[in-house]
Design a protein around this motif. Structure first.
Motif, PDB file in Angstrom:
ATOM      1  N   LYS A  65      42.474  23.661  20.276  1.00  0.00           N
ATOM      2  CA  LYS A  65      41.558  22.692  19.669  1.00  0.00           C
ATOM      3  C   LYS A  65      40.837  23.273  18.467  1.00  0.00           C
TER       4      LYS A  65
ATOM      5  N   ALA B 298      34.891  15.123  14.738  1.00  0.00           N
ATOM      6  CA  ALA B 298      35.462  14.875  16.065  1.00  0.00           C
ATOM      7  C   ALA B 298      36.199  16.105  16.575  1.00  0.00           C
ATOM      8  N   ALA B 299      36.950  16.757  15.701  1.00  0.00           N
ATOM      9  CA  ALA B 299      37.683  17.959  16.106  1.00  0.00           C
ATOM     10  C   ALA B 299      36.727  19.089  16.454  1.00  0.00           C
TER      11      ALA B 299
ATOM     12  N   GLU C  89      33.629  18.782  17.583  1.00  0.00           N
ATOM     13  CA  GLU C  89      32.997  18.453  18.860  1.00  0.00           C
ATOM     14  C   GLU C  89      33.941  18.703  20.032  1.00  0.00           C
ATOM     15  N   THR C  90      35.200  18.320  19.875  1.00  0.00           N
ATOM     16  CA  THR C  90      36.191  18.540  20.927  1.00  0.00           C
ATOM     17  C   THR C  90      36.409  20.029  21.166  1.00  0.00           C
TER      18      THR C  90
END
Length: 69
Positions: A24, A41-42, A44-45
């Motif tokens: 990730k 988003a990346a 946070e993931t």
């Protein structure tokens, strides 16, 4: 007796979480040209995956299992 033998399942789970977190983190670079929302988003993931990995590492440490890189 090998200390890690009773905790083999937890170690395997940690290893999978470790690989997932690394994957990730790599996705952040892959979405770099897709815009700020995709990057956010990346990130946070990846942060969630790293937190999960660190949680498993702490559980293993509390059990006395020392992980070597």
């Amino acid at each position: 007796m090998n200390k890690s033998a009773p905790h083999a399942e937890l170690i395997a789970t940690f290893r999978r979480a470790e690989i997932d977190a690394a994957h990730k983190l790599g996705l952040i670079k892959a979405v770099g040209n897709k815009g700020p929302r995709a990057i956010n988003a990346a990130v946070e993931t990846a942060a969630i995956a790293a937190k999960r990995r660190d949680s498993y590492a702490k559980k293993l440490y509390d059990l006395g299992v020392i992980l070597k890189d």
